[in-house]
Every structure is written in C-alpha cells, then in structure tokens.
Write a protein that holds these residues in place. Structure first.
Motif, mmCIF file in Angstrom:
data_model
loop_
_atom_site.group_PDB
_atom_site.id
_atom_site.type_symbol
_atom_site.label_atom_id
_atom_site.label_comp_id
_atom_site.label_asym_id
_atom_site.label_seq_id
_atom_site.Cartn_x
_atom_site.Cartn_y
_atom_site.Cartn_z
ATOM 1 N N ARG A 1 -15.452 35.699 -7.630
ATOM 2 C CA ARG A 1 -15.511 35.308 -6.228
ATOM 3 C C ARG A 1 -14.923 33.899 -6.091
ATOM 4 O O ARG A 1 -14.842 33.132 -7.061
ATOM 5 N N ASP B 1 -14.127 33.343 0.239
ATOM 6 C CA ASP B 1 -14.931 34.563 0.240
ATOM 7 C C ASP B 1 -16.252 34.388 0.981
ATOM 8 O O ASP B 1 -16.749 35.340 1.588
ATOM 9 N N ASN C 1 -17.537 31.315 -10.116
ATOM 10 C CA ASN C 1 -17.451 31.945 -8.797
ATOM 11 C C ASN C 1 -17.460 30.931 -7.669
ATOM 12 O O ASN C 1 -17.193 31.287 -6.520
#
Length: 508
Positions: free
Chosen positions: A137, A169, A202
C-alpha cells in the motif's frame, strides 16, 4: 518428529466424516457433527461412536488408559484423566494438559534442505522503498505519541483523507491510549513499537503528532526511526503550535506530494513480508487454514521472502518443532530464551502457563494448549527459523522469524505490522472483524463461517477438504497477489484498521 499437515483429495461429494492427521494419532477429528451410534470409517479402520461428537471435536480411535498420553498431529496433546474407549468423545472431561513450566531444550537441528531462493511464478505489484523493502500500500499514516492527542490525530487524518482522495491509497490515523504515565521498559516498549510502525513499507509518509509534556517525547521518537525513512516523516507538537491542525495540514500536504509520485511495479513474491496469525481457532484450524497459511509462508520464504510467526504463548507445547528448525545455535538460544522469558512473564504474574485455550477455542473442539499450539505452528510451514525478534524490533533476515508478542489478536497483529509485515494472513474458526494497519486477510477454517460472514472472510480455507492442499494453495496465492497489488482486503473495506500496544508496566 514433525507435525504432519493433511493432504485430503476426495471429491466434494465423497468427503470423509472424520480425519486422522498423523499415523501415530489416537484420535480423529469430526468434519461434521456426528451422532452416537454412527459407524465411522477413518484411516482404514471402523469406529462406532459411543458419544455424539461436534464438528472439529475429537473421538478416540482406540482404547486409551487413564494417565496415557493422547496424540494428535503425531505429538501428545495431553494425558487421559480416565479410561477412554474407542468411539468416546475426547475433550475437557477426560483430557488434561501435561505442560510443565521448566523443560529441558537441546539443539538438535533438522535438515531443512536448500535455503537458497527458488524460482516462483507468483508476482505482485508493489511500491519499492528507498531501504529496499516493498509496500503493498502507499498510505499516509498519522501516529500520535500519546493518547491525549489520539482524537486530534483522527480528525487530522479524516480532513486530509478527504482533501487528498485518489492521490494516495489512504490517509489513516492510529489512535492509542498510551505514551504517558509509563516508566522504564514499559515506556520503551511503546516508543519502540510506534517507531517501528512508522517504518512500515506500506506507509508512503508518516505524520507523528505529539502533545508536548508526555513521557514519550516526540524528538526521542523521531530518533528511533531509521535515517533512510526520515525523509518520509514529519512531526507536529500540539502544545508549541499556534494551530496544530494547520501545521498538520501543511505537513501532510508535503508528504502526499512525495508519496503521490510513487508507482507500483511488478516484483517477485519474495518481496512480500507476510505476517502469520490465528484467532478464534477451532478444531479444524490445524487441518485447513493453518496448514494452508503454512504453504503460503513456504512459497514466500522459498522465494527469499520473509514470514513472521508470533503469539508466543500459543507455541507452548509445540516449541520444539520450531527449535529443531533453527538456522543455527544462536537462533536456537534466542528462541529458547524467548519461550522461557514468556513463561516467566506468566509465572511472575501468578498465572498458569496453560490457561489458554479460550472458551471459544474449547467450544470449537480444542482441549489443551498443546493441541492449540500444535495446530497454530502449522502457520509457519516448514521454513527455516532464521531470526528471533523482541517486541518492537523489525525484520532483519529472510526466512521465518519468531516475534515476541502475546496471543491477544489486537496486540499481536499490531506487532506484526510494526515488525514490517506488509500483509497478514489470519485464520479463524469462530470469526472476527478485527483488522490491523496492513491488509489482514481472514481465512475461515470451515465452510459454515465463510457462508455466514462473507463481510469478514477473505478466503474459505475449508476448500482444502474439497480440493486438496496443493490446489487450494494455488487459489490462495492468487488471492494474496491480487490483494498485495491493491485489491482491498475485508478489513480495509470495513475500515478495521486499529492498533493496540502491549502494556506490561505500572501506570502512574
């Protein structure tokens, strides 16, 4: 002796009623609810049931004398407290733990074969970071140093998420109640955990927001973050800012400007960092979901990737299976020290080391901690144990890592993310909506749960019983790659993205 994962390949309309996992086992596991008087064929023998046996529960395949060990997975899972006849239900009324506080351990390594990375067809599209890690992510994380600004962090993230929708995201806050009124090792654990979390691949950017007067000081926390990550980190002190919301807005705008330039690129599955977790386990966990997760861990580690196994109290009774897979004696010594330290943690608090399983585990067919642990360690597959981490430490080596954390779902999933996992596989027989900062894929151990809770469950691991372990592994790996490439997991769709910190000390 190793645990033996079942390989069941019957077509769906000829599924057996029960399964014996290892040839040495004294019990079989019911794959459906069985009634007293039924005659069951399992592992080449026929048993007439004396008692009714629920799905996931055990029944005896042979007479067992009082005091005799009872084996499942080829290992003792406790001792019989009374004579047990073939066909009797085997559970809490006639089976008890044999766990001991102090046990001798010796380094007798197994050969685990060639540890060199192997070729694999599995790929995913991830975000490559400056330190060489790859995220699944590209998010902005807002992390408060202290509970006093937890709600402030949530409001900041909500406003920024609306403002920057589609550029990254997500923008997420991870509130928690700690960071003040803590001392010594307890405070250090909180600080280490938060700094490690801020380093997760992420996170395309991180805003740390502090109050100012807390023990977990912002400047010291920043110093804990590796230098190669600090260009993606900003900080705001609420007490010294004329307007902490305006300062946070400016900081997040700068972080988004950097992170929005990141693009996914196709990478080998060996770039994945896989957390391994179970919660709400039942008697089928060690037959379906956990061996399946173990297969996924083997695929990732064989490709040079990293898998992390935690929940140390839930390896008690099965620790030797992991110790004999230690890469070398220093790793073995570290694992022994971790197990003994955790046992001492229980003893120092006046608690028995065998109090686990939970009421839900027992209702699902698990009787003793040995039984639960032998099922739980299946999640580690057969990979070499290459490292042992203390709570709040981050990944250092390829292979299977053991991480210090308790069995509590929220605490352990947070610890996995802080250690650097970019996705967690979470098996469950009873079901739970809980998530963590990273994609947390729920694997149901049985068809019933998958049907009843499609909003919680990402994968029905009971397909193992229909299609076999090999075929189901391929289906799971395809799902893992899709989610690693950006398809949302259920916890993300449900906004289940919480953290919990392991508090071990006094509160001032």
């Amino acid at each position: 002796m190793e645990t033996i994962a079942p390989t069941l390949d019957p077509p769906v309309d000829t599924l057996p009623d029960a399964v014996r996992i290892a040839p040495q086992d004294d019990v079989a596991i019911a794959l459906r609810a069985l009634d007293a008087g039924e005659t069951i064929a399992v592992a080449g023998q026929v048993v007439t049931l004396i008692d009714s046996v629920g799905r996931g529960h055990k029944f005896a395949l042979r007479p067992i004398a009082a005091g005799e060990p009872v084996r499942r997975y080829g290992w003792p899972v406790g001792g019989a407290t009374q004579a047990i006849a073939a066909g009797n239900h085997v559970h809490s009324h006639n089976l008890r733990t044999n766990l001991k506080v102090e046990e001798p351990y010796s380094f007798v390594p197994l050969s685990t074969g060639d540890r060199a990375p192997s070729e694999t067809r599995w790929r995913f599209d991830g975000y490559r970071r400056a330190d060489g890690s790859v995220g699944t992510r590209n998010e902005i994380w807002v992390i408060p140093t202290v509970g006093c600004v937890a709600r402030t962090a949530e409001r900041i993230a909500k406003q920024a998420g609306d403002r920057h929708a589609g550029r990254v995201d997500a923008v997420l806050a991870f509130p928690h109640p700690l960071g003040c009124s803590q001392l010594g090792d307890d405070l250090d654990g909180t600080a280490r955990l938060l700094a490690a979390l801020a380093s997760n691949p992420n996170a395309g950017g991180v805003l740390l927001i502090g109050l100012g007067c807390e023990e977990n000081q912002l400047a010291a926390l920043l110093e804990r973050i590796p230098s190669e990550r600090r260009d993606r980190v900003r900080s705001v002190g609420a007490q010294i800012s004329a307007d902490e919301y305006a300062a946070a807005e400016s900081a997040i705008d700068a972080l988004v400007a950097i992170a929005a330039q990141d693009r996914r690129e196709t990478v080998d599955i060996g770039a994945l960092r896989l957390g391994l977790k179970c919660g709400g386990s039942d008697g089928l966990s060690g037959i379906t979901a956990n061996p399946l997760i173990g297969r996924a861990a083997d695929v990732v580690t064989a490709a040079g990737g990293q898998a992390i196994l935690t929940e140390i109290p839930e390896i008690f009774g099965a620790e030797r299976l992991l110790m004999q897979r230690a890469a070398d004696e220093p790793v073995f010594d570290a694992l022994v020290a971790l197990v003994n330290r955790f046992k001492r943690y229980f003893i120092d608090h006046g608690e028995p080391i065998s109090e686990n399983p939970s009421p839900g585990n027992v209702a699902g067919g698990i009787t003793t901690l040995e039984e639960k642990s032998l099922g739980a360690v299946q999640k580690g597959g057969h990979a070499t144990v290459t490292d042992v981490l203390a709570y709040g430490e981050t990944l250092r080596r390829p292979g299977l890592t053991l991480l210090e954390a308790p069995g509590n779902d929220a605490v352990s999933t947070t610890a996995l993310a802080a250690a650097g996992a970019t996705m967690t596989l979470f098996s469950t027989g009873r079901g739970t909506p809980l998530g963590s900062p990273i994609p947390t894929l729920k694997l149901a151990t049985n068809h019933d749960l998958a049907r009843r809770k499609p909003g919680w469950i990402d994968f029905d691991a009971a397909q193992v019983l229909d299609d076999g372990l090999d075929a189901t592994t391929d289906v799971l790996m395809a799902r893992i790659c899709a989610i690693a490439s950006g398809e949302p997991a259920r916890n993300e769709l449900n906004d289940e993205r919480d953290i919990a910190i392991w508090k071990r000390g006094v509160t001032l």
